[in-house]
Scaffold this motif. Structure first.
Motif, short mmCIF file in Angstrom:
data_model
loop_
_atom_site.label_atom_id
_atom_site.label_comp_id
_atom_site.label_asym_id
_atom_site.label_seq_id
_atom_site.Cartn_x
_atom_site.Cartn_y
_atom_site.Cartn_z
N PRO A 54 0.79 -1.44 0.00
CA PRO A 54 0.05 0.03 0.10
C PRO A 54 0.94 1.34 0.06
CG PRO A 54 -0.09 -1.15 2.22
CD PRO A 54 0.63 -1.90 1.38
N THR A 55 2.10 0.86 0.32
CA THR A 55 2.98 2.22 0.33
C THR A 55 4.15 1.76 -0.24
OG1 THR A 55 2.07 3.11 2.25
CG2 THR A 55 4.38 4.05 1.73
N ILE A 56 4.73 2.66 -1.25
CA ILE A 56 6.11 2.34 -2.03
C ILE A 56 6.81 3.64 -2.10
CG2 ILE A 56 4.95 0.56 -3.59
CD1 ILE A 56 4.98 2.75 -5.91
N THR A 57 8.11 3.52 -2.39
CA THR A 57 8.77 4.59 -2.79
C THR A 57 9.12 5.25 -4.24
OG1 THR A 57 11.12 3.37 -2.98
CG2 THR A 57 10.33 3.85 -0.58
N THR A 58 9.56 6.29 -4.53
CA THR A 58 9.51 6.90 -5.80
C THR A 58 10.64 5.79 -6.54
OG1 THR A 58 11.50 8.25 -4.97
CG2 THR A 58 9.04 9.06 -5.43
N LYS A 59 11.42 4.92 -5.95
CA LYS A 59 12.39 4.08 -6.67
C LYS A 59 11.76 2.68 -6.72
CE LYS A 59 16.58 6.32 -5.24
NZ LYS A 59 18.02 6.40 -4.56
N ASP A 60 10.76 2.35 -6.10
CA ASP A 60 10.21 0.91 -6.23
C ASP A 60 9.43 1.07 -7.65
OD1 ASP A 60 10.77 0.15 -3.76
OD2 ASP A 60 9.25 1.00 -2.83
N ASN A 61 9.46 -0.12 -8.46
CA ASN A 61 8.94 -0.23 -9.54
C ASN A 61 7.87 -1.69 -9.60
OD1 ASN A 61 10.03 2.00 -11.23
ND2 ASN A 61 11.86 0.80 -10.86
N GLN A 62 7.44 -1.86 -8.35
CA GLN A 62 6.64 -2.93 -8.59
C GLN A 62 5.49 -2.91 -7.40
OE1 GLN A 62 8.27 -6.65 -7.57
NE2 GLN A 62 8.36 -7.42 -9.79
N LEU A 63 4.09 -3.11 -7.63
CA LEU A 63 3.15 -3.28 -6.87
C LEU A 63 2.77 -4.55 -6.77
CD1 LEU A 63 0.88 -0.18 -7.95
CD2 LEU A 63 2.44 -0.36 -5.75
N GLU A 64 2.36 -5.05 -5.74
CA GLU A 64 1.72 -6.67 -5.49
C GLU A 64 0.27 -6.46 -4.71
OE1 GLU A 64 3.60 -10.70 -3.29
OE2 GLU A 64 4.45 -8.95 -3.03
N PHE A 65 -0.43 -7.30 -5.40
CA PHE A 65 -1.99 -7.51 -4.92
C PHE A 65 -2.41 -8.96 -5.08
CE2 PHE A 65 -2.39 -8.00 -9.53
CZ PHE A 65 -3.60 -8.47 -9.79
N MET A 66 -3.58 -9.02 -4.09
CA MET A 66 -4.14 -10.22 -4.03
C MET A 66 -5.73 -9.96 -3.99
SD MET A 66 -4.11 -12.75 -0.72
CE MET A 66 -2.30 -12.93 -0.93
N THR A 67 -6.51 -10.77 -4.64
CA THR A 67 -7.80 -10.77 -4.56
C THR A 67 -8.56 -11.91 -3.67
OG1 THR A 67 -8.03 -12.11 -6.65
CG2 THR A 67 -7.90 -9.96 -6.99
N GLU A 68 -10.05 -11.34 -3.56
CA GLU A 68 -10.70 -12.30 -2.72
C GLU A 68 -11.96 -12.37 -3.28
OE1 GLU A 68 -12.56 -12.02 1.53
OE2 GLU A 68 -10.31 -12.42 1.56
N ASP A 99 4.28 -4.48 -12.87
CA ASP A 99 5.39 -3.75 -13.17
C ASP A 99 5.09 -2.43 -13.58
OD1 ASP A 99 7.89 -2.58 -14.07
OD2 ASP A 99 7.81 -3.78 -15.95
N ILE A 100 5.30 -1.29 -12.67
CA ILE A 100 4.97 0.09 -12.89
C ILE A 100 6.18 0.95 -13.35
CG2 ILE A 100 3.10 -0.28 -11.37
CD1 ILE A 100 4.93 1.51 -9.31
N ASN A 101 7.18 0.51 -13.96
CA ASN A 101 8.34 1.10 -14.29
C ASN A 101 8.01 1.78 -15.69
OD1 ASN A 101 10.90 2.21 -14.63
ND2 ASN A 101 11.63 0.21 -15.77
N GLY A 102 8.07 3.07 -15.77
CA GLY A 102 7.80 3.73 -17.07
C GLY A 102 6.55 4.40 -17.00
N ILE A 103 5.44 4.11 -16.06
CA ILE A 103 4.21 4.54 -15.98
C ILE A 103 4.34 6.20 -15.51
CG2 ILE A 103 2.00 4.34 -15.41
CD1 ILE A 103 2.35 1.20 -15.04
N LYS A 104 3.74 6.82 -16.40
CA LYS A 104 3.84 8.41 -15.97
C LYS A 104 3.66 8.63 -14.79
CE LYS A 104 2.48 12.85 -17.66
NZ LYS A 104 1.54 13.75 -18.52
N ASP A 105 2.11 8.55 -14.14
CA ASP A 105 1.80 9.10 -13.07
C ASP A 105 1.81 8.01 -11.70
OD1 ASP A 105 1.21 11.43 -14.02
OD2 ASP A 105 -0.51 10.78 -14.75
N ALA A 106 2.76 6.87 -12.07
CA ALA A 106 2.47 5.74 -11.22
C ALA A 106 3.44 6.13 -9.53
CB ALA A 106 3.03 4.46 -11.55
N HIS A 107 4.42 7.10 -9.71
CA HIS A 107 5.23 7.43 -8.78
C HIS A 107 4.74 8.97 -8.26
CE1 HIS A 107 7.39 4.06 -10.60
NE2 HIS A 107 7.80 3.92 -9.19
#
Length: 142
Positions: A54-68, A99-107
């Motif tokens: 739920p919290t990343i840094t400006t250098k992180d390029n991954q998000l992790e999720f799970m569904t239910e 992978d959120i690397n290169g997505i303009k508004d992801a960071h």
């Protein structure tokens, strides 16, 4: 006296409009109801999505999720900051990385970017929506 008349008018209008919404809702088909639910609640359909990051840094390029409770037989589309990053069938209670690397508004740090889960009636991106879930995450400067 003017205040009483004004308040009476507002009360009358509120009662009238609330009755109209029930009539209007009864006249909508399921796809229209889903669109209204998405617009008002930012969610429709069964299940939920949880960000394991739920919290990343400006250098992180991954998000992790799970569904239910999400329909495992449908293709799931995931968008991060309005860009599609994921398209496949998923299993509930399993974690997936985005992978959120290169997505303009992801960071962006000035607001919480969003992650949106979408499933459609025929497994194509532009079809009628049957499931829509949205969560937001925080980006901290590194």
């Amino acid at each position: 006296m003017k205040k009483i008349i004004g308040l009476s008018f507002i009360l009358f209008a509120g009662i009238t409009l609330s009755g109209c919404s029930d009539i209007m809702e009864d006249s909508l088909d399921s796809s229209d109801r889903a669109a209204i639910e998405i617009a008002t609640k930012q969610s429709t359909g069964n299940g939920s999505i949880e960000l394991l990051t739920p919290t990343i840094t400006t250098k992180d390029n991954q998000l992790e999720f799970m569904t239910e409770g999400i329909d495992e037989n449908k293709v799931t589309f995931i968008f991060v900051a309005n860009k599609k990053v994921f398209e496949q069938k998923i299993k509930n209670d399993e974690s997936y990385k985005l992978d959120i690397n290169g997505i303009k508004d992801a960071h962006r740090t000035d607001y919480k970017p969003k992650v949106q889960l979408l499933q459609t009636i025929d497994d194509t991106e532009d079809a009628d929506i049957v499931t829509f879930k949205q969560v937001r995450y925080t980006v901290k400067k590194d």
